[in-house]
Design a protein around this motif. Structure first.
Motif, PDB file in Angstrom:
ATOM      1  N   LEU A 172       0.828  -1.189   0.000  1.00  0.00           N
ATOM      2  CA  LEU A 172       0.000   0.000   0.000  1.00  0.00           C
ATOM      3  C   LEU A 172       0.873   1.253   0.000  1.00  0.00           C
ATOM      4  O   LEU A 172       0.381   2.358   0.214  1.00  0.00           O
ATOM      5  N   GLY A 173       2.160   1.062  -0.225  1.00  0.00           N
ATOM      6  CA  GLY A 173       3.097   2.174  -0.262  1.00  0.00           C
ATOM      7  C   GLY A 173       3.878   2.166  -1.556  1.00  0.00           C
ATOM      8  O   GLY A 173       3.305   2.107  -2.642  1.00  0.00           O
ATOM      9  N   VAL A 174       5.206   2.202  -1.445  1.00  0.00           N
ATOM     10  CA  VAL A 174       6.085   2.235  -2.613  1.00  0.00           C
ATOM     11  C   VAL A 174       7.138   1.145  -2.485  1.00  0.00           C
ATOM     12  O   VAL A 174       7.794   1.023  -1.445  1.00  0.00           O
ATOM     13  N   ILE A 175       7.281   0.347  -3.537  1.00  0.00           N
ATOM     14  CA  ILE A 175       8.381  -0.607  -3.660  1.00  0.00           C
ATOM     15  C   ILE A 175       9.118  -0.247  -4.941  1.00  0.00           C
ATOM     16  O   ILE A 175       8.509  -0.231  -6.021  1.00  0.00           O
ATOM     17  N   GLU A 176      10.399   0.053  -4.851  1.00  0.00           N
ATOM     18  CA  GLU A 176      11.133   0.436  -6.051  1.00  0.00           C
ATOM     19  C   GLU A 176      12.568  -0.072  -5.999  1.00  0.00           C
ATOM     20  O   GLU A 176      13.154  -0.269  -4.940  1.00  0.00           O
ATOM     21  N   TYR A 177      13.104  -0.331  -7.183  1.00  0.00           N
ATOM     22  CA  TYR A 177      14.477  -0.809  -7.338  1.00  0.00           C
ATOM     23  C   TYR A 177      14.725  -2.057  -6.479  1.00  0.00           C
ATOM     24  O   TYR A 177      15.717  -2.161  -5.755  1.00  0.00           O
ATOM     25  N   VAL A 178      13.815  -3.000  -6.581  1.00  0.00           N
ATOM     26  CA  VAL A 178      13.945  -4.284  -5.890  1.00  0.00           C
ATOM     27  C   VAL A 178      14.101  -5.374  -6.948  1.00  0.00           C
ATOM     28  O   VAL A 178      13.374  -5.389  -7.950  1.00  0.00           O
ATOM     29  N   SER A 179      15.044  -6.296  -6.730  1.00  0.00           N
ATOM     30  CA  SER A 179      15.307  -7.367  -7.688  1.00  0.00           C
ATOM     31  C   SER A 179      15.159  -8.718  -7.018  1.00  0.00           C
ATOM     32  O   SER A 179      15.567  -8.897  -5.865  1.00  0.00           O
ATOM     33  N   ASN A 180      14.577  -9.666  -7.748  1.00  0.00           N
ATOM     34  CA  ASN A 180      14.419 -11.027  -7.241  1.00  0.00           C
ATOM     35  C   ASN A 180      15.233 -11.997  -8.087  1.00  0.00           C
ATOM     36  O   ASN A 180      15.123 -12.015  -9.318  1.00  0.00           O
ATOM     37  N   TYR A 181      16.067 -12.807  -7.413  1.00  0.00           N
ATOM     38  CA  TYR A 181      16.844 -13.854  -8.066  1.00  0.00           C
ATOM     39  C   TYR A 181      16.440 -15.247  -7.565  1.00  0.00           C
ATOM     40  O   TYR A 181      17.004 -16.242  -7.994  1.00  0.00           O
ATOM     41  N   THR A 182      15.508 -15.311  -6.646  1.00  0.00           N
ATOM     42  CA  THR A 182      15.140 -16.571  -6.001  1.00  0.00           C
ATOM     43  C   THR A 182      14.466 -17.523  -6.981  1.00  0.00           C
ATOM     44  O   THR A 182      13.478 -17.170  -7.623  1.00  0.00           O
ATOM     45  N   GLN A 183      14.985 -18.737  -7.067  1.00  0.00           N
ATOM     46  CA  GLN A 183      14.401 -19.772  -7.908  1.00  0.00           C
ATOM     47  C   GLN A 183      13.485 -20.644  -7.048  1.00  0.00           C
ATOM     48  O   GLN A 183      13.853 -21.023  -5.939  1.00  0.00           O
ATOM     49  N   ILE A 184      12.308 -20.955  -7.595  1.00  0.00           N
ATOM     50  CA  ILE A 184      11.367 -21.799  -6.865  1.00  0.00           C
ATOM     51  C   ILE A 184      11.157 -23.099  -7.643  1.00  0.00           C
ATOM     52  O   ILE A 184      10.640 -23.087  -8.762  1.00  0.00           O
ATOM     53  N   PRO A 185      11.558 -24.251  -7.089  1.00  0.00           N
ATOM     54  CA  PRO A 185      11.369 -25.510  -7.810  1.00  0.00           C
ATOM     55  C   PRO A 185       9.957 -26.067  -7.694  1.00  0.00           C
ATOM     56  O   PRO A 185       9.561 -26.933  -8.456  1.00  0.00           O
ATOM     57  N   MET A 186       9.203 -25.602  -6.708  1.00  0.00           N
ATOM     58  CA  MET A 186       7.869 -26.131  -6.458  1.00  0.00           C
ATOM     59  C   MET A 186       7.102 -25.065  -5.692  1.00  0.00           C
ATOM     60  O   MET A 186       7.594 -23.969  -5.457  1.00  0.00           O
ATOM     61  N   GLY A 187       5.897 -25.385  -5.281  1.00  0.00           N
ATOM     62  CA  GLY A 187       5.098 -24.425  -4.539  1.00  0.00           C
ATOM     63  C   GLY A 187       3.814 -24.101  -5.264  1.00  0.00           C
ATOM     64  O   GLY A 187       3.708 -24.228  -6.481  1.00  0.00           O
ATOM     65  N   SER A 188       2.800 -23.661  -4.525  1.00  0.00           N
ATOM     66  CA  SER A 188       1.509 -23.370  -5.140  1.00  0.00           C
ATOM     67  C   SER A 188       1.491 -22.036  -5.852  1.00  0.00           C
ATOM     68  O   SER A 188       0.645 -21.790  -6.716  1.00  0.00           O
ATOM     69  N   ALA A 189       2.420 -21.125  -5.503  1.00  0.00           N
ATOM     70  CA  ALA A 189       2.464 -19.818  -6.156  1.00  0.00           C
ATOM     71  C   ALA A 189       3.875 -19.270  -6.118  1.00  0.00           C
ATOM     72  O   ALA A 189       4.617 -19.481  -5.165  1.00  0.00           O
TER      73      ALA A 189
END
Length: 619
Positions: free
Chosen positions: A178-195
């Motif tokens: 509900l605010g501001v998210i900026e200049y954030v990077s994701n490198y996380t790999q997910i092998p499984m999971g519902s989402a």
């Protein structure tokens, strides 16, 4: 008098020393933040925040700075639970990571999800410049911050999630923004999971996600139901200047490179005079200046939304967006269509049925192979100008889609590259234009990955109606080497030398160009025949000048020149001159500005034609 003065001095100094002894020193102001050097001081900070009787409260206005890397094994750090009111604090301080790493090595925790590392960031709170790493096992954490009302910036996430189970979720930086998210990077790999959500699950009214990138490959097992590179749902918020680089494979349900669902939200107030509810404000869901580079291959047994870019746009705005990702797969048993099987589109579907607000998709460009499908389904399409000035490259699309004038139109690669008045008139001011590449949305004009993705190949084309596309290549072609691009081949059915691509054998071929270890662009071609060509020969002492030129091109050679041809980047011969001299003057004033090749033939019998190629720029 001396003793009294010494006592007063002691009483003044001791509190100051005590204050500076908190955490690792500092006074908590922006220019002199509290310092955290080690896990003991980090624990002190967390316990102080979680304490309902904390002298710092919610840390409003207080600055803290991480001075080194921290290894943390506590499952949920920043809760701030207040038993007396059964409520939670919002962190309203300012936590500066200084580019350091917080390693979260969390074990499995209980039978239900422990959602977050921090409960919430308040409206005046902020977190910045932290590299989050470590191992998060089943049911121990799905987001870093559950709810963000404040400002989260310049953070990265790179977790080992190899222990995830089918029911687990990963939503990146936060669950609700509900605010501001900026200049954030994701490198996380997910092998499984519902989402799997790269940055944030829900972006809510007026909230902003900006300049965020998902690099992770999203290659989960078939149990995974929902995948999006940036966000799952945008309820009247703004997502801008974001990019998905990761590929998406084997997702059963809702899938998109950037966003699954884009909604507009309306608020109503009660009109006491007329005794009825009336619309007070409307917050449009906005997606603008975003890029998808991820390739998508999906499970075919499916009846819900899939889009290479956005899966569902319900009364929202999408503008100035670029897709270079390829899609493979179909949506079957689609309950929106009588036809049971359709190709996955750049956009899944567009609808204005809920609030009767016009959805808008405008000034977007697709250069990925999506079989020509731009939008799979359009619902309640009874308004004009909701689809406008969208284009796709018909040479890069396998099965060609139909044009709809002023809404979705196809163009040749040459017409969609460079910096021309025609192209600027097509896509507008929200794009960056340059020679040797496709336009990129403003905000990405200096992004190395975006520029590499926008670097084209130019298949042969004689006209708008007579051209080759990736499923039917029979002529030599050229490749752009702009932005430091070099191309390689997989099967060696094509030979590339500089900007020239020569067909060698019939069959399939994949052209690749790579940027570091972050992105690889792949273009798969089907070569249906190989032309017989003249022999290339390296003349001695050839020169062309001036280069660049405005009107006249001089060509000199130590050998007699029999003929010259000027060829554009699509392989079209745009000018031909016969000659019988060592010096040729060619008038090029009528050519459009751009890059050309001049093919210079020697004076030899036709059975042994020899030629040489030189590049020049027409200004």
């Amino acid at each position: 008098m001396g003793k009294t003065f010494s006592l007063l001095l002691f009483l003044l100094i001791v509190p100051i020393q005590f204050m500076f002894a908190q955490f690792g020193g500092g006074s908590g102001i922006e220019s002199d933040p509290y310092r955290i050097y080690n896990i003991e001081q980090w624990t002190e900070f967390a316990e102080e925040y979680n304490n309902p009787q904390s002298v710092y409260g919610d840390f409003s206005g207080i600055h803290l700075r991480l001075m080194g890397n921290i290894n943390d094994t506590i499952n949920i750090r920043m809760v701030g639970y207040i038993p007396s009111s059964n409520s939670y604090k919002e962190f309203n301080g300012h936590f500066h990571g200084g580019g350091h790493t917080i390693v979260l090595s969390m074990p499995q925790y209980g039978e239900s999800f422990q959602w977050y590392w921090m409960k919430s960031v308040g409206e005046v709170g902020s977190i910045d410049s932290i590299d989050f790493r470590g191992k998060i096992s089943s049911k121990c954490m799905s987001v870093i911050v559950e709810t963000n009302y404040g400002h989260i910036s310049y953070c990265t996430m790179d977790f080992d999630c190899s222990g995830y189970l089918p029911e687990d979720l990963y939503s990146g930086m936060c669950q609700y923004n509900l605010g501001v998210i900026e200049y954030v990077s994701n490198y996380t790999q997910i092998p499984m999971g519902s989402a799997f959500i790269g940055i944030c699950d829900e972006n809510q009214e007026g909230a902003i996600i900006s300049h965020c990138i998902n690099y992770a490959e999203m290659n989960p097992k078939e149990e995974t139901a929902i995948v999006a590179g940036i966000s799952h749902i945008n309820y009247g918020g703004i997502i801008e200047y974001c990019m998905n680089v990761g590929d998406i494979n084997n997702v059963r349900w809702e899938t998109a490179g950037i966003l699954v669902q884009n909604f507009s939200v309306q608020h109503e107030v009660y009109d006491y005079e007329n005794h009825e509810m009336v619309v007070d404000t409307i917050m449009r869901g906005v997606i603008r200046n975003c890029i998808n580079l991820g390739n998508m291959q999906c499970v075919e047994i499916n009846n819900v939304m899939k889009g290479a870019f956005v899966a569902e746009n319900t009364e929202g705005l999408i503008q100035n967006c670029f897709n270079a990702g390829n899609t493979k797969g179909y949506i079957t048993d689609d309950y929106f269509l009588e036809n049971d099987t359709v190709h996955i589109g750049v956009f899944g579907y567009a609808d204005n049925s809920a609030l009767n607000i016009n959805y808008t998709i405008e000034n977007c460009l697709n250069v990925g192979n999506t079989s020509g499908v731009f939008i799979n389904v359009i619902i309640n399409n009874n308004e004009e100008n909701r689809l406008s000035n969208n284009y796709f490259d018909k040479q890069m699309c396998g099965g060609l889609g139909s044009d709809t004038a002023s809404a979705i139109e196809s163009r040749l690669t040459m017409q969609l590259t460079g910096d021309t008045p025609e192209l600027r008139a097509m896509l507008g001011d929200g794009w960056s234009y340059a020679q040797g590449r496709y336009p990129v949305p403003l905000g990405f004009e200096n992004d190395s990955i975006a520029l590499r993705a926008a670097t084209p190949i130019f298949l042969h084309a004689e006209s708008d109606d007579n051209y080759e596309h990736i499923d039917s290549v029979a002529s030599h072609f050229t490749v752009s080497t702009a932005n430091g691009t070099s191309w390689t081949t997989v099967s060696h059915n094509i030979e590339i030398s500089g900007e020239n691509a020569t067909l060698r054998y019939v069959g399939s071929e994949t052209l690749k160009t790579r940027y570091e270890n972050l992105y690889e662009k792949r273009i798969k071609l089907n070569i249906v025949s190989v032309p017989v060509v003249a022999e290339s020969y390296d003349f001695q002492d050839i020169d062309i000048f001036p280069n660049p030129t405005n009107n006249i091109l001089n060509i000199t050679s130590s050998e007699p020149i029999s003929e010259i041809e000027i060829v554009n980047v699509m392989g079209q011969v745009v000018k031909r001159m016969e000659a019988n001299a060592n010096n040729v003057v060619c008038d090029v004033e009528d050519l459009k500005a751009g890059v050309y090749m001049v093919r210079i033939y020697s004076e030899q019998p036709i059975a042994s034609v020899r030629y040489n190629m030189r590049k020049f720029v027409k200004q």
